[in-house]
Design a protein around this motif. Structure first.
Motif, PDB file in Angstrom:
ATOM      1  N   GLY A   1       0.809  -1.213   0.000  1.00  0.00           N
ATOM      2  CA  GLY A   1       0.000   0.000   0.000  1.00  0.00           C
ATOM      3  C   GLY A   1       0.844   1.264   0.000  1.00  0.00           C
ATOM      4  O   GLY A   1       0.567   2.224  -0.736  1.00  0.00           O
ATOM      5  N   ALA A   2       1.905   1.272   0.821  1.00  0.00           N
ATOM      6  CA  ALA A   2       2.790   2.439   0.860  1.00  0.00           C
ATOM      7  C   ALA A   2       3.524   2.617  -0.462  1.00  0.00           C
ATOM      8  O   ALA A   2       3.724   3.743  -0.938  1.00  0.00           O
ATOM      9  N   ALA A   3       3.927   1.498  -1.079  1.00  0.00           N
ATOM     10  CA  ALA A   3       4.615   1.578  -2.364  1.00  0.00           C
ATOM     11  C   ALA A   3       3.686   2.127  -3.442  1.00  0.00           C
ATOM     12  O   ALA A   3       4.102   2.909  -4.302  1.00  0.00           O
ATOM     13  N   LEU A   4       2.413   1.730  -3.400  1.00  0.00           N
ATOM     14  CA  LEU A   4       1.447   2.235  -4.376  1.00  0.00           C
ATOM     15  C   LEU A   4       1.261   3.739  -4.223  1.00  0.00           C
ATOM     16  O   LEU A   4       1.204   4.480  -5.217  1.00  0.00           O
ATOM     17  N   GLU A   5       1.165   4.216  -2.978  1.00  0.00           N
ATOM     18  CA  GLU A   5       1.040   5.651  -2.741  1.00  0.00           C
ATOM     19  C   GLU A   5       2.240   6.409  -3.292  1.00  0.00           C
ATOM     20  O   GLU A   5       2.104   7.465  -3.923  1.00  0.00           O
TER      21      GLU A   5
ATOM     22  N   ARG B   1      -0.587   9.189  -4.969  1.00  0.00           N
ATOM     23  CA  ARG B   1      -2.021   9.257  -4.641  1.00  0.00           C
ATOM     24  C   ARG B   1      -2.256   8.487  -3.351  1.00  0.00           C
ATOM     25  O   ARG B   1      -1.726   7.387  -3.164  1.00  0.00           O
ATOM     26  N   ASN B   2      -3.050   9.058  -2.458  1.00  0.00           N
ATOM     27  CA  ASN B   2      -3.335   8.413  -1.174  1.00  0.00           C
ATOM     28  C   ASN B   2      -4.345   7.281  -1.325  1.00  0.00           C
ATOM     29  O   ASN B   2      -5.330   7.414  -2.067  1.00  0.00           O
ATOM     30  N   THR B   3      -4.114   6.201  -0.605  1.00  0.00           N
ATOM     31  CA  THR B   3      -5.042   5.069  -0.653  1.00  0.00           C
ATOM     32  C   THR B   3      -5.028   4.224   0.615  1.00  0.00           C
ATOM     33  O   THR B   3      -5.876   3.355   0.780  1.00  0.00           O
ATOM     34  N   MET B   4      -4.087   4.456   1.527  1.00  0.00           N
ATOM     35  CA  MET B   4      -3.904   3.550   2.661  1.00  0.00           C
ATOM     36  C   MET B   4      -5.160   3.432   3.515  1.00  0.00           C
ATOM     37  O   MET B   4      -5.507   2.340   3.980  1.00  0.00           O
ATOM     38  N   ALA B   5      -5.856   4.521   3.757  1.00  0.00           N
ATOM     39  CA  ALA B   5      -7.047   4.459   4.603  1.00  0.00           C
ATOM     40  C   ALA B   5      -8.145   3.626   3.944  1.00  0.00           C
ATOM     41  O   ALA B   5      -8.828   2.843   4.618  1.00  0.00           O
ATOM     42  N   LYS B   6      -8.337   3.785   2.636  1.00  0.00           N
ATOM     43  CA  LYS B   6      -9.340   2.975   1.944  1.00  0.00           C
ATOM     44  C   LYS B   6      -8.977   1.501   2.006  1.00  0.00           C
ATOM     45  O   LYS B   6      -9.853   0.631   2.123  1.00  0.00           O
ATOM     46  N   LEU B   7      -7.680   1.192   1.898  1.00  0.00           N
ATOM     47  CA  LEU B   7      -7.259  -0.200   1.996  1.00  0.00           C
ATOM     48  C   LEU B   7      -7.619  -0.783   3.358  1.00  0.00           C
ATOM     49  O   LEU B   7      -8.100  -1.920   3.455  1.00  0.00           O
TER      50      LEU B   7
ATOM     51  N   CYS C   1      -2.122   5.835   8.723  1.00  0.00           N
ATOM     52  CA  CYS C   1      -1.091   6.873   8.614  1.00  0.00           C
ATOM     53  C   CYS C   1       0.238   6.402   9.190  1.00  0.00           C
ATOM     54  O   CYS C   1       1.306   6.645   8.607  1.00  0.00           O
ATOM     55  N   VAL C   2       0.194   5.725  10.338  1.00  0.00           N
ATOM     56  CA  VAL C   2       1.438   5.261  10.962  1.00  0.00           C
ATOM     57  C   VAL C   2       2.069   4.160  10.127  1.00  0.00           C
ATOM     58  O   VAL C   2       3.294   4.112   9.952  1.00  0.00           O
ATOM     59  N   TYR C   3       1.260   3.258   9.584  1.00  0.00           N
ATOM     60  CA  TYR C   3       1.799   2.221   8.699  1.00  0.00           C
ATOM     61  C   TYR C   3       2.485   2.849   7.490  1.00  0.00           C
ATOM     62  O   TYR C   3       3.572   2.419   7.077  1.00  0.00           O
ATOM     63  N   ALA C   4       1.859   3.852   6.889  1.00  0.00           N
ATOM     64  CA  ALA C   4       2.449   4.503   5.718  1.00  0.00           C
ATOM     65  C   ALA C   4       3.773   5.172   6.076  1.00  0.00           C
ATOM     66  O   ALA C   4       4.753   5.076   5.332  1.00  0.00           O
ATOM     67  N   ALA C   5       3.814   5.834   7.235  1.00  0.00           N
ATOM     68  CA  ALA C   5       5.053   6.493   7.658  1.00  0.00           C
ATOM     69  C   ALA C   5       6.146   5.473   7.957  1.00  0.00           C
ATOM     70  O   ALA C   5       7.317   5.677   7.601  1.00  0.00           O
TER      71      ALA C   5
END
Length: 394
Positions: free
Chosen positions: A123-127, A132-138, A318-322
């Motif tokens: 998910g982070a790699a896709l962003e 484009r943001n997507t982590m929350a939808k995932l 958000c924390v996972y993405a960071a």
């Protein structure tokens, strides 16, 4: 470009299949705990240990997951662990005795740890790749997977008493989700991860201060999230004096608000940034629940639960993405701490409630949300650039 051929949407669909799988697989076996208890003739204490085994397996899998992420990459690890989780269902239904069931659940926890890290890395790699943001939808699809599993379990139990038949249908659905995931997963991890990874010749360093703050935010966030799911109904019935048919609304309000918030949170992230979303969200969660506890009554409690679900929903995405932007080791450690929070939260609230009252226990949940806000101010948020079209939710 047609939406069907948009590589970002194709990747989003594939990674969503992984998140959906994890929520679906977990809720599938959890829904049949009463039948498994009866089949293996387990006591309540043995059921508790069985449930704990999955969490312990996930928590202690950190070194193995970190190694496998470096060895296999997030794509291969995600697909293999998702298949492993599908096979864990028939293995659990066929377990001849309690020790074997414990081993299956421990292995299930390890696979959960692998998939959790790998799918969040994807998910982070896709962003990063498509800005484009997507982590929350995932993360919202994880909740959707749990709902789907609950509906399937309800239908299966009405049709047959066979756990094996129910799990067989679930395995077929998980296999289809695996095929869906294969169509769009990224072939390599985010460039930021490669840059953050240590050189092979260097001795592995201890976690950085930034990683430790992320771990703390994740622990407090998952403590609040897990405790609300486990204790909200009991609080409504025992403290707020709600009727028995209203008590389950606590879980429904929290989970419903979390799903809705996660569907919109990527737009909030694009507009205000991850750090502000985490800070404002955790403040809303903590103050809303605290105000409800002080006010007392059923309606304020439900309002406070809604604030908690709304505010805490975007914390983990958000924390996972960071963490993913700091490398696979940081992501794996943060994910392990998230599991620890989910494990420790409900028993901790129970201990506080036993020593004082459930109102004070729920007060500790509100305090956990406040601790997330404090930790969030210590994290250096460096989101990937976001396309203007993502400023509003799709």
């Amino acid at each position: 470009m047609s939406r069907l051929h948009d590589p970002f949407l194709r990747g989003q669909l594939a990674i969503s299949a992984l998140f959906l799988s994890l929520g679906f697989q977990y809720a599938t076996w959890a829904a049949r705990i009463p039948a498994i208890k009866s089949d293996l003739d387990l006591s309540a204490g043995e059921v508790g240990v069985l449930l704990m085994a999955a969490g312990v397996g996930s928590a202690v899998a950190f070194p193995a997951v970190a190694y496998l992420m470096r060895r296999l990459g997030s794509r291969r690890l995600a697909l293999l662990s998702q298949l492993g989780l599908a096979l864990a269902l028939p293995a659990l239904s066929a377990a001849p005795n309690y020790p074997v069931a414990l081993l299956v659940m421990c292995a299930d926890g390890v696979l959960v740890g692998c998939l959790n890290v790998a799918m969040n890395a994807q998910g982070a790699a896709l962003e990063t790749r498509y800005a484009r943001n997507t982590m929350a939808k995932l993360h919202a699809t994880f909740s959707a997977g749990s709902l789907l599993a609950a509906l399937l379990a309800s239908g299966a139990t009405a049709a047959t008493d066979s756990v094996t038949a129910h799990f067989g249908v679930a395995v077929v659905l998980l296999a289809l989700l695996n095929l869906t995931a294969r169509t769009g997963l990224l072939g390599e991890d985010t460039p930021a991860e490669a840059a953050a990874a240590p050189e092979p010749t260097r001795r592995r360093a201890l976690p950085s201060r930034l990683t430790l703050w992320m771990c703390s935010a994740m622990v407090f966030g998952t403590v609040a999230e897990g405790a609300m799911n486990d204790w909200s109904a009991l609080y409504l019935e025992d403290v707020a004096k709600a009727s028995a048919h209203l008590a389950p609304l606590g879980i429904a309000v929290v989970s419903g608000m979390m799903v809705v918030a996660r569907l919109f949170a990527d737009g909030w992230r694009a507009r205000w940034g991850d750090g502000r979303v985490v800070l404002l969200g955790s403040v809303v969660a903590g103050t809303g629940l605290a105000a409800a506890l002080v006010s007392g009554g059923v309606a304020p409690a439900l309002g406070g639960f809604a604030c908690m679900g709304l505010g805490i929903a975007a914390v983990t995405p958000c924390v996972y993405a960071a963490a993913a932007r700091q490398g696979s080791d940081a992501l794996t450690l943060v994910a392990a701490m998230g599991t620890t929070g989910l494990l420790a939260g409900p028993p901790l609230i129970g201990f506080i409630a036993g020593a004082s009252s459930l109102a004070w226990g729920m007060g500790a949940v509100a305090a956990s949300a406040g601790a997330v806000a404090l930790c969030g101010t210590r994290i250096r948020w460096t989101p990937a650039p976001v396309a203007p079209s993502e400023a509003t939710p799709a």
